[in-house]
Structure formats: structure tokens, C-alpha cells
Design a protein around this motif. Structure first.
Motif, short mmCIF file in Angstrom:
data_model
loop_
_atom_site.label_atom_id
_atom_site.label_comp_id
_atom_site.label_asym_id
_atom_site.label_seq_id
_atom_site.Cartn_x
_atom_site.Cartn_y
_atom_site.Cartn_z
N SER A 46 -0.57 -6.10 -2.30
CA SER A 46 0.52 -5.15 -2.54
C SER A 46 1.03 -4.64 -1.20
O SER A 46 0.25 -4.25 -0.34
CB SER A 46 0.02 -3.98 -3.40
OG SER A 46 1.04 -3.01 -3.57
N THR A 47 2.35 -4.64 -1.04
CA THR A 47 2.94 -4.21 0.22
C THR A 47 4.11 -3.29 -0.01
O THR A 47 4.82 -3.40 -1.01
CB THR A 47 3.40 -5.43 1.06
OG1 THR A 47 4.00 -4.95 2.29
CG2 THR A 47 4.41 -6.28 0.31
N LEU A 83 1.94 -11.59 -5.16
CA LEU A 83 2.54 -10.53 -4.34
C LEU A 83 3.09 -9.43 -5.23
O LEU A 83 3.78 -9.68 -6.22
CB LEU A 83 3.68 -11.11 -3.48
CG LEU A 83 4.31 -10.15 -2.47
CD1 LEU A 83 3.33 -9.82 -1.35
CD2 LEU A 83 5.59 -10.76 -1.87
N ALA A 84 2.77 -8.20 -4.87
CA ALA A 84 3.34 -7.02 -5.52
C ALA A 84 4.04 -6.19 -4.45
O ALA A 84 3.50 -5.98 -3.36
CB ALA A 84 2.26 -6.19 -6.20
N VAL A 85 5.23 -5.74 -4.75
CA VAL A 85 6.05 -5.00 -3.78
C VAL A 85 6.32 -3.60 -4.31
O VAL A 85 6.79 -3.44 -5.44
CB VAL A 85 7.38 -5.74 -3.50
CG1 VAL A 85 8.28 -4.89 -2.62
CG2 VAL A 85 7.11 -7.08 -2.85
N THR A 98 5.93 -9.13 -8.56
CA THR A 98 5.80 -7.87 -9.30
C THR A 98 6.36 -6.74 -8.45
O THR A 98 5.98 -6.58 -7.29
CB THR A 98 4.33 -7.58 -9.64
OG1 THR A 98 3.82 -8.61 -10.47
CG2 THR A 98 4.21 -6.24 -10.37
N PHE A 99 7.28 -6.00 -9.03
CA PHE A 99 7.81 -4.82 -8.35
C PHE A 99 7.17 -3.58 -8.97
O PHE A 99 7.25 -3.37 -10.18
CB PHE A 99 9.33 -4.74 -8.47
CG PHE A 99 10.06 -5.76 -7.63
CD1 PHE A 99 9.91 -5.77 -6.25
CD2 PHE A 99 10.86 -6.71 -8.23
CE1 PHE A 99 10.57 -6.72 -5.47
CE2 PHE A 99 11.53 -7.65 -7.46
CZ PHE A 99 11.38 -7.67 -6.09
N GLU A 100 6.54 -2.78 -8.13
CA GLU A 100 5.93 -1.54 -8.59
C GLU A 100 6.94 -0.41 -8.42
O GLU A 100 7.65 -0.32 -7.41
CB GLU A 100 4.66 -1.26 -7.77
CG GLU A 100 3.61 -2.34 -7.96
CD GLU A 100 2.52 -2.30 -6.92
OE1 GLU A 100 2.82 -1.96 -5.75
OE2 GLU A 100 1.37 -2.61 -7.25
N LYS A 103 9.00 -9.15 -12.21
CA LYS A 103 8.56 -8.28 -13.28
C LYS A 103 8.42 -6.88 -12.72
O LYS A 103 8.06 -6.70 -11.55
CB LYS A 103 7.22 -8.75 -13.87
CG LYS A 103 7.30 -10.11 -14.54
CD LYS A 103 5.97 -10.52 -15.16
CE LYS A 103 6.09 -11.88 -15.85
NZ LYS A 103 4.80 -12.29 -16.49
N PHE A 104 8.69 -5.88 -13.56
CA PHE A 104 8.58 -4.49 -13.12
C PHE A 104 7.37 -3.83 -13.78
O PHE A 104 7.14 -3.98 -14.97
CB PHE A 104 9.85 -3.70 -13.46
CG PHE A 104 10.91 -3.80 -12.39
CD1 PHE A 104 11.03 -2.82 -11.43
CD2 PHE A 104 11.73 -4.91 -12.32
CE1 PHE A 104 11.98 -2.91 -10.42
CE2 PHE A 104 12.69 -5.02 -11.33
CZ PHE A 104 12.82 -4.02 -10.37
N ASN A 105 6.62 -3.11 -12.96
CA ASN A 105 5.49 -2.34 -13.42
C ASN A 105 5.79 -0.87 -13.17
O ASN A 105 5.79 -0.42 -12.02
CB ASN A 105 4.22 -2.78 -12.67
CG ASN A 105 2.96 -2.24 -13.29
OD1 ASN A 105 2.99 -1.61 -14.34
ND2 ASN A 105 1.84 -2.50 -12.64
N LEU A 106 6.11 -0.14 -14.22
CA LEU A 106 6.41 1.28 -14.08
C LEU A 106 5.11 2.07 -14.05
O LEU A 106 4.28 1.94 -14.95
CB LEU A 106 7.30 1.75 -15.24
CG LEU A 106 8.59 0.94 -15.48
CD1 LEU A 106 9.40 1.58 -16.59
CD2 LEU A 106 9.41 0.82 -14.20
N ILE A 107 4.94 2.87 -13.01
CA ILE A 107 3.66 3.54 -12.76
C ILE A 107 3.82 5.04 -12.94
O ILE A 107 4.63 5.67 -12.24
CB ILE A 107 3.17 3.24 -11.33
CG1 ILE A 107 3.08 1.74 -11.09
CG2 ILE A 107 1.83 3.91 -11.07
CD1 ILE A 107 2.83 1.35 -9.65
N PRO A 108 3.07 5.65 -13.86
CA PRO A 108 3.10 7.11 -13.95
C PRO A 108 2.60 7.73 -12.65
O PRO A 108 1.56 7.33 -12.13
CB PRO A 108 2.14 7.41 -15.12
CG PRO A 108 2.06 6.13 -15.89
CD PRO A 108 2.20 5.03 -14.88
#
Length: 382
Positions: free
Chosen positions: A197-198, A216-218, A260-262, A294-299
């Protein structure tokens, strides 16, 4: 002074053994004993020649990081605090799920990026971890969990470099650690199950694509440069268009066909419908055949000095639906381990007292967090 063998990937261990006058297959045997079986006593390594074991006793050791504390969540999450010396410590978190066991690993003591929503960034930066200190988190977690669960089978199936620090700002130590995780003689993890993750270190994304492509997660968190620069200061150096160009290049080498976009959901800051529409426009502008992101919505997990608040569940649901209806694969991350401060953005560790440093940084901060409506019609949106 002896050498900690956790500092080496297999190629590095081969060189070390060659310096002792030993052949490559001995290094492979040694690597298996250390990583597959968790051995730290050379006398346990019974298929090594006794002469080699005696050599190793004089010049090498296998040493995990001292454990300062262990906390277990009601949901099964486990957080360890490891001592890395000089008053510094780092955290690793094990997250059990029905179909996988994920270990979140730290790469630095503290972090220099300073994202507004991350407690680690607010503590300041101490130093990079060595390869051995990165691998020691996995080595300890894997083999202590096997003992706890009374199994010889692998417990950790996924590793995410999402703990303390920006992994790509510690590149020289990161890559050998990744190679040890992937090596069939080590942990044998799939490239698809190891994620870096970067926050967007563009040159290092390009290097990783060539040297050791893993998932890769951004950390994106905004679709326009003014807002993202406010939340992720690194965006001032590598703005969104440069970051997404690097993501596109990475996909040519990645083990997965998507990035993956965080996206940390911040109440009134980046969680409004207009922000979702900006993201939709951004994704469509970089459209590739098939599902490329893909989007990962993070609380958001609040901490006192952030001045930020978690988006309401209903607002997150509206945001997610807008993205999904536009054809963007979107998930909402389930918060795990928040009762032991092990959830996303909560890792802060125990470093030397940096309160005064943090206060000085806050006084120097010239970009203030502006209300969401300030960015709603930004001319620079992509």
C-alpha cells in the motif's frame, strides 16, 4: 557481532553461505528451516552438516523482535507491539477471516508522509526498518500463531504492507522482504496475496513493477489535487494525474488486473455526492478494457488531534451506491480490531516523545482543512 539471518532473502543467504565456503543447496536448507519451520536454534537443523552448524553458531543468529505487548480483540484480531530499539516500536496486526489469515506489517518506525487521517503520521518519523525487522514481524506472527492453534499448516495466507510507514520510502529493505515472503522455500505466498500500500511514491511504483510486482493498493482519498494535497501532502510532489499514469504502467506487470484504491471516508470533507461524481469522472478518464480498479471505502477511525470525523454509515452507503451504479467495483471495509486500536489508521506504536515535534509541525502547517463545498466545483478536477 553476529548476523541476523532474517535480514536475507534466499539470494542474500546464498551469498552469506558462499562466504562460509558452503554451496547454494545449504542456503536453501537453512532458509527452509528458518522460514518454513520457524527454527532459531542451529542444533535443531538436523539435516545441516555439523560443521556448518558450528560455523553458524560463531557468526550468525536468528532473532525475532522483542514483543512489548500483545492485545487480542473480541473479533479475533491480534496486535503485537515490537521493540525496534532506541525507544521506538512498531505494530503488526493479524486479522483472521473464514477464508484467509491476513497480517498487516509495518515498514517504518513512524511515517514521514503525514496524512491527515492517519495517527501514525501524526507521531513523526523515526527511521526505516531493516529487511530483518520487516520479516521478523511475519516470522514471529506465523510461528507463534501455529503454536497457538496447534497446527503445522500455514496460518497467514495474506500479507499487506499497510502497517506503520510508507513502504515505498523504504524500498531497499522492502524488496528483499517481499521476495522472502514469495519464495517457495520461504513462506510461499502468492503475488496476488501480498499487497504493498502506498500514498503515491510514483518513481518507486515504477521500480516495484520491474523488481517485484505484487498487488498494489493506492491511498487516494480524493479526486482533485487541492483536496488530496490537503489530506495526503505527498500529492504536492506527485499529483493525481502522475499517480494514475504510474498505476496504468504498473498494471502491465501486476499479478492482478486491477489496482485497489483506498478511500478514507471523512465527514463533510470527501464524502459528498459531488466527490463521488469526481471519482467517477476520474476513473472514466483513465478507462482501460475490463475492470482496472476497485475502490475500498474505509471508515475513518478518529483520534483526538486529527480534527476529523467518521462519515455516517448512511452517507457511506450513498457514496458506495453512486460508484457502483457507475460500474465501479466498490466495497466498504469492515472495521476490525478497533477495540485494541488495531484498525486502519490507528497504528501509532510507541516512539520517542515527539509531542513537541508534532506541535511545531502543526504550527507550520499552512494548508488548512477547508470545508467540502470549497472543492465541489474545483476547476482542476480530472
Amino acid at each position: 557481532m553476529t548476523t541476523n539471518l532474517l535480514e536475507f532473502d534466499l539470494d542474500g543467504l546464498v551469498v552469506f553461505c558462499e562466504q562460509l565456503g558452503e554451496k547454494r543447496f545449504r542456503a536453501t536448507q537453512l532458509f527452509r528451516w528458518i522460514h518454513q519451520r520457524g527454527a532459531h536454534d542451529f542444533d535443531q537443523m538436523t539435516d545441516l552438516a555439523k560443521s556448518l552448524r558450528e560455523k553458524l553458531k560463531g557468526c550468525a543468529h536468528v532473532q525475532a523482535l522483542p514483543v512489548l505487548s500483545e492485545h487480542r480483540s473480541t473479533d479475533g484480531t491480534v496486535k503485537w507491539l515490537f521493540d525496534v530499539g532506541a525507544g521506538n516500536a512498531v505494530e503488526a496486526v493479524f486479522i483472521p477471516e473464514d477464508d484467509r489469515g491476513t497480517l498487516c506489517v509495518s515498514s517504518q518506525a513512524g511515517c514521514a508522509v503525514g496524512c491527515r487521517f492517519c495517527s501514525t503520521g501524526h507521531q513523526g518519523f523515526s527511521r526505516n526498518l531493516t529487511t530483518g525487522e520487516i520479516l521478523a514481524q511475519l516470522w514471529f506472527a506465523e510461528h507463534s500463531l501455529r503454536k497457538r492453534f496447534a497446527t503445522t499448516e500455514r496460518v497467514i495466507s495474506n500479507v499487506v504492507m499497510m502497517g506503520m510507514g510508507e513502504p515505498l520510502q523504504n524500498y531497499s529493505a522492502l524488496v528483499p522482504a517481499l521476495r522472502a515472503m514469495l519464495d517457495d522455500h520461504g513462506y510461499g505466498l502468492s503475488r496476488r496475496r501480498v499487497t504493498v500500500s502506498t500514498s503515491g511514491v510514483v518513481p518507486m511504483i515504477d521500480r516495484l513493477a520491474q523488481d517485484c510486482p505484487v498487488a498494489l493498493a493506492v491511498s487516494l482519498h480524493a479526486a482533485n489535487d487541492p483536496l488530496r494535497s490537503n489530506l495526503v501532502p505527498l500529492n504536492l510532489k506527485y499529483p493525481i494525474h502522475e499517480l494514475l499514469d504510474a498505476c496504468n504502467r504498473y498494471l502491465e506487470h501486476a499479478p492482478r488486473d486491477f489496482i485497489t484504491f483506498e478511500y478514507c471516508m471523512l465527514d463533510g470533507v470527501n464524502d459528498q455526492p459531488e466527490h463521488a461524481q469526481q471519482l467517477i469522472s476520474l476513473v472514466h478518464a483513465y478507462r482501460r478494457p475490463g475492470v482496472w480498479c476497485k475502490f475500498n471505502l474505509i471508515p475513518f477511525n478518529p483520534f483526538p488531534v486529527s480534527g476529523l470525523h467518521r462519515s455516517a454509515a448512511g452517507q457511506v452507503a450513498i457514496f458506495a451506491k453512486l460508484l457502483s451504479d457507475a460500474g465501479i467495483v466498490t466495497t466498504v471495509r469492515k472495521t476490525r480490531g478497533d477495540d485494541i486500536d488495531a484498525a486502519c489508521g490507528q497504528l501509532a506504536g510507541e516512539v520517542q516523545d515527539r509531542t513537541r515535534v508534532t506541535e511545531r509541525m502543526a504550527k507550520r502547517r499552512t494548508i488548512m482543512l477547508l470545508p467540502a463545498e470549497h472543492f465541489a466545483n474545483d476547476k482542476k478536477e480530472m
